[in-house]
Design a protein around this motif. Sequence first.
Motif, short mmCIF file in Angstrom:
data_model
loop_
_atom_site.label_atom_id
_atom_site.label_comp_id
_atom_site.label_asym_id
_atom_site.label_seq_id
_atom_site.Cartn_x
_atom_site.Cartn_y
_atom_site.Cartn_z
N ILE B 212 1.01 -1.13 0.00
CA ILE B 212 -0.01 -0.11 -0.03
C ILE B 212 0.99 1.20 -0.08
CG2 ILE B 212 -1.50 1.27 1.27
CD1 ILE B 212 -2.80 -1.36 2.66
N PHE B 213 0.64 2.11 -0.98
CA PHE B 213 1.41 3.29 -1.01
C PHE B 213 0.98 4.48 -0.56
CE2 PHE B 213 3.21 0.47 -4.43
CZ PHE B 213 4.47 0.48 -4.11
N ASP B 214 1.32 5.35 0.09
CA ASP B 214 0.56 6.46 0.59
C ASP B 214 0.60 7.57 -0.91
OD1 ASP B 214 2.88 7.96 0.54
OD2 ASP B 214 3.24 8.14 2.66
N THR B 215 -0.11 8.60 -0.46
CA THR B 215 -0.26 9.43 -1.52
C THR B 215 1.19 10.20 -2.09
OG1 THR B 215 -0.61 11.49 0.08
CG2 THR B 215 -2.67 10.33 -1.05
N ASN B 216 2.37 9.98 -1.16
CA ASN B 216 3.60 10.40 -1.67
C ASN B 216 4.30 9.36 -2.41
OD1 ASN B 216 3.01 12.64 -0.43
ND2 ASN B 216 4.46 12.42 1.49
N GLY B 217 3.77 8.21 -2.55
CA GLY B 217 4.39 7.02 -3.13
C GLY B 217 5.39 6.22 -2.35
N ARG B 218 4.96 6.46 -1.00
CA ARG B 218 5.92 5.60 -0.09
C ARG B 218 5.28 4.50 0.31
NH1 ARG B 218 10.49 6.99 2.52
NH2 ARG B 218 9.78 5.66 4.14
N VAL B 219 5.87 3.20 0.40
CA VAL B 219 5.20 2.09 0.94
C VAL B 219 4.86 2.33 2.60
CG1 VAL B 219 5.20 -0.48 0.59
CG2 VAL B 219 7.19 0.85 0.53
N VAL B 220 3.48 2.06 2.99
CA VAL B 220 3.62 2.17 4.39
C VAL B 220 2.75 0.88 4.95
CG1 VAL B 220 3.28 4.75 4.37
CG2 VAL B 220 1.16 3.30 3.78
N ALA B 221 2.48 0.09 4.18
CA ALA B 221 1.65 -1.02 4.83
C ALA B 221 1.61 -1.94 3.46
CB ALA B 221 0.33 -0.44 5.38
N ALA B 222 1.17 -3.16 3.91
CA ALA B 222 0.90 -4.00 2.90
C ALA B 222 -0.60 -4.93 3.42
CB ALA B 222 2.01 -5.25 3.05
N LEU B 223 -1.20 -5.28 2.37
CA LEU B 223 -2.56 -6.31 2.43
C LEU B 223 -2.01 -7.59 2.00
CD1 LEU B 223 -5.33 -4.26 0.69
CD2 LEU B 223 -5.09 -4.89 3.07
#
Lengths: 288, 288
Positions: B212-223
């Motif tokens: 899951i990428f935040d609006t800045n394009g950084r990975v913050v999480a995973a499903l």
Amino acid sequence: MKKQADDLAAPTSLQRGLRILAVLGSAPVGGMRLSDIAEACTASEATTHRLLKSLIAERFVDQTTERRYRLSLDFFSLAACAANPDNLRDICRPHLIHLSATLNDTVFLLVRSGFHAVCVDRAEGPFPIRSFTGDIGGRIPLGIGQGSLVILAFLPEEEREEVIRFNIPRLLDMGAMDEVVLRTEIARAVAQGYSGVETGIIPGMTGVAVPIFDTNGRVVAALSVGTLKERLGPDRRPTVIELLRREAAIIGARVSPFDPALRRPAQYLGGVVAPLAAASRVTPGDVS
Amino acid sequence: MKKQADDLAAPTSLQRGLRILAVLGSAPVGGMRLSDIAEACTASEATTHRLLKSLIAERFVDQTTERRYRLSLDFFSLAACAANPDNLRDICRPHLIHLSATLNDTVFLLVRSGFHAVCVDRAEGPFPIRSFTGDIGGRIPLGIGQGSLVILAFLPEEEREEVIRFNIPRLLDMGAMDEVVLRTEIARAVAQGYSGVETGIIPGMTGVAVPIFDTNGRVVAALSVGTLKERLGPDRRPTVIELLRREAAIIGARVSPFDPALRRPAQYLGGVVAPLAAASRVTPGDVS
DNA sequence: GAGCAAATTCCATTGAGTGGAATTCTTTGC
DNA sequence: GCAAAGAATTCCACTCAATGGAATTTGCTC
């Protein structure tokens, strides 16, 4: 009163630090600023700042960019170890899943903690459900909501009265119910062996809950189903209750408040989550 | 090294107290005895005892009969407030439930925390699943398990290398994989856009995970979906991945690491869980 | 870029924290 | 059922860590 003054002033620095954690617990999503934390704790900013540094060093608190502080995920992770008193959570998980799969509804496990019930686990049905306790970790005064009420109802009389005396103001504050309604519902729950209060506080929702008794016959928890009103009509309701009862009985037979067998010297470091302190001691640079 | 010595000795009493909490986190079900806690913290029994009294006063620790101490449910409840960094958990819940209901499998939400991934939420399918992160609150080094690995894979190169350097010893310790396998899997995950590692560590089980990428394009999480091997064969697999991807995209669009709109003075006391300190200040006798 | 507000650091004072020793309470073995 | 051993808890005088006011730095706003 001196006693109260003692409570309000946090004499030890450990307590000051713990209160910072408590304050951060109700912080908004972005975190809190130093000055607000200091104010909420009635401590100086210098002190608060130094305590926060310790909390950060032990990884209980994160400092976001934006000069804000919030509880860390590591803290969450550590506390998750506390969610399994007397092995209740582990014992119940398969039963929750089984019930949720059978009923196609959301099932909660509530455990008593002092004057509150805490949601320790849940197994979700196919749609999100609003419930009193909110999500896992949610707390609610004993008496509000089916699960919480059924625990209260089956407490030994003396304890029950103490809880009622303590919680009535809260129930009134929350607009949940007055003492008459509460006592009526308690009586009904005792008579029926389950609770199916319809407070109407969450519109369109309802639920039923049964108590879980440990091997000493004391209520320690409740199994609760929360769902849409139309899914607990006269047709389904008796069956749902019967299924809950059956699982609660199986669970209860496995719950003893303290098992002497556990006295053997335990392997404290065998848990899933390593102590935070241990983790924080190692820094990337240490890896050779 | 002086630096390390600083880490090991807990100069402040707050830190000593926090380390007690960390130690209690890995206590066995029955709780721990004073002397064991003192030993584990390398502190005197007198000091440990006094700190425990403060921890109990603030309701972070329970003293069971049997002269044992353990983390309290209130502590658990407080920390549950920390499980929602950047609103991620709230944003994801409906998606988890939807996925779990659609796939009939267990879905996990993993969030990065330093060198680890933490399981912040899950929606269970109809049968219990063994997973690396264990239950909600479970922590695992980045790299082990699909969800954890996919987060690692999509980190910016510099950060990724730092994490790998730090975690490799852990992975080896756990018998999970060596550096070659890890880097191979990372490359594959990056190429495919998802991770479907088959470590074989949990026999019969497998899973897939998407970032899951935040609006800045950084990975913050995973499903992540965990299930039986036979339920992720060539027929289902592509569909499962596609469904995960779709939800991850929707979620990501709603996650911004910090929302300036939140700067407005917030109502700190509006949360579900009141601060512990506040609760502990009121005693039953105070009710008039 | 100046001005302001918040966060962070500094430092001398003082009282809270410390651990050894004494006391009380439990458990265990006989 | 008693005595001895082992824990837990309390006490206390010394000392050093915690404190908060003031100075400094940082970051935000206009």
